[in-house]
Design a protein around this motif. Structure first.
Motif, PDB file in Angstrom:
ATOM      1  N   LYS A  18      51.052  53.813  46.059  1.00 52.09           N
ATOM      2  CA  LYS A  18      50.332  52.498  45.152  1.00 52.09           C
ATOM      3  C   LYS A  18      48.928  53.174  44.859  1.00 52.09           C
ATOM      4  N   ARG A  34      56.654  58.267  39.162  1.00 49.23           N
ATOM      5  CA  ARG A  34      57.764  57.037  39.995  1.00 49.23           C
ATOM      6  C   ARG A  34      58.823  57.967  39.916  1.00 49.23           C
ATOM      7  N   GLU A  79      59.645  48.882  40.044  1.00 38.94           N
ATOM      8  CA  GLU A  79      57.929  49.466  39.194  1.00 38.94           C
ATOM      9  C   GLU A  79      58.717  50.995  39.051  1.00 38.94           C
TER      10      GLU A  79
END
Length: 188
Positions: A18, A34, A79
């Motif tokens: 993160k 990601r 995400e």
């Protein structure tokens, strides 16, 4: 080489993904990082992703793995699906590589390594861990530290040989230490 003495920086090796993702301001770069982290991709595999490999309705992408690893479908987590959709809105729907360089060619591993150095520095990651392959390490060790079995992690990151995955299992000694403490309390 990453050592177990660096638990602050890598998931499993301690890196807080993160924190790394929070310093990435580019929509394209956030999607690349990601995908690399969540799917355990090598830098060269990012450049091989094609728009035709992506199934937005099923939230899957077909990953062509290198170095004898097993290719296959990767199920996108929330995400990475969100980051990929945001990038594709900017990129458009023209067939071809998902991630292009400024020269409109598939992104290459050299560029990805330079980006990792840039974002790694901004995130405060130690210099010797600022290489793109650390994301694959993070993925594997993170999954192992969450209790996923070695065979499941092997499948997730595409290793053809389980011995490759076992290398990451050696780094998750913190789980073993925690278990030892619990057993000491249990077996009194």
């Amino acid at each position: 080489m990453i050592t177990p003495q660096e638990p602050i920086w890598l998931a499993g090796y301690g890196m807080r993904p993160k924190h790394l993702f929070s310093v990435i301001d580019s929509i394209r770069d956030r999607a690349m990082f990601r995908l690399a982290y969540h799917a355990g991709l090598r830098a060269s595999e990012i450049g091989m992703l094609q728009l035709r490999d992506y199934d937005p309705k099923a939230a899957k992408i077909f990953v062509h793995r290198l170095k004898g690893s097993n290719s296959g479908e990767h199920h996108l987590v929330r995400e990475e699906a969100r980051a990929l959709r945001a990038w594709l809105k900017v990129r458009g729907s023209i067939p071809g590589p998902i991630f292009l360089s400024k020269q409109k060619r598939p992104i290459n591993r050299t560029t990805l390594h330079l980006l990792m150095k840039k974002y790694g520095a901004a995130a405060g990651i130690p210099p010797h861990l600022r290489h793109f392959h650390v994301l694959k390490h993070c993925c594997a060790t993170h999954l192992l530290s969450k209790g996923f079995g070695v065979e499941r992690v092997q499948d997730w990151i595409g290793h053809a040989n389980i011995q490759s995955t076992m290398e990451y299992a050696k780094v998750t000694n913190a789980r073993r230490d925690d278990m030892e403490q619990q057993l000491k309390e249990t077996w009194r």
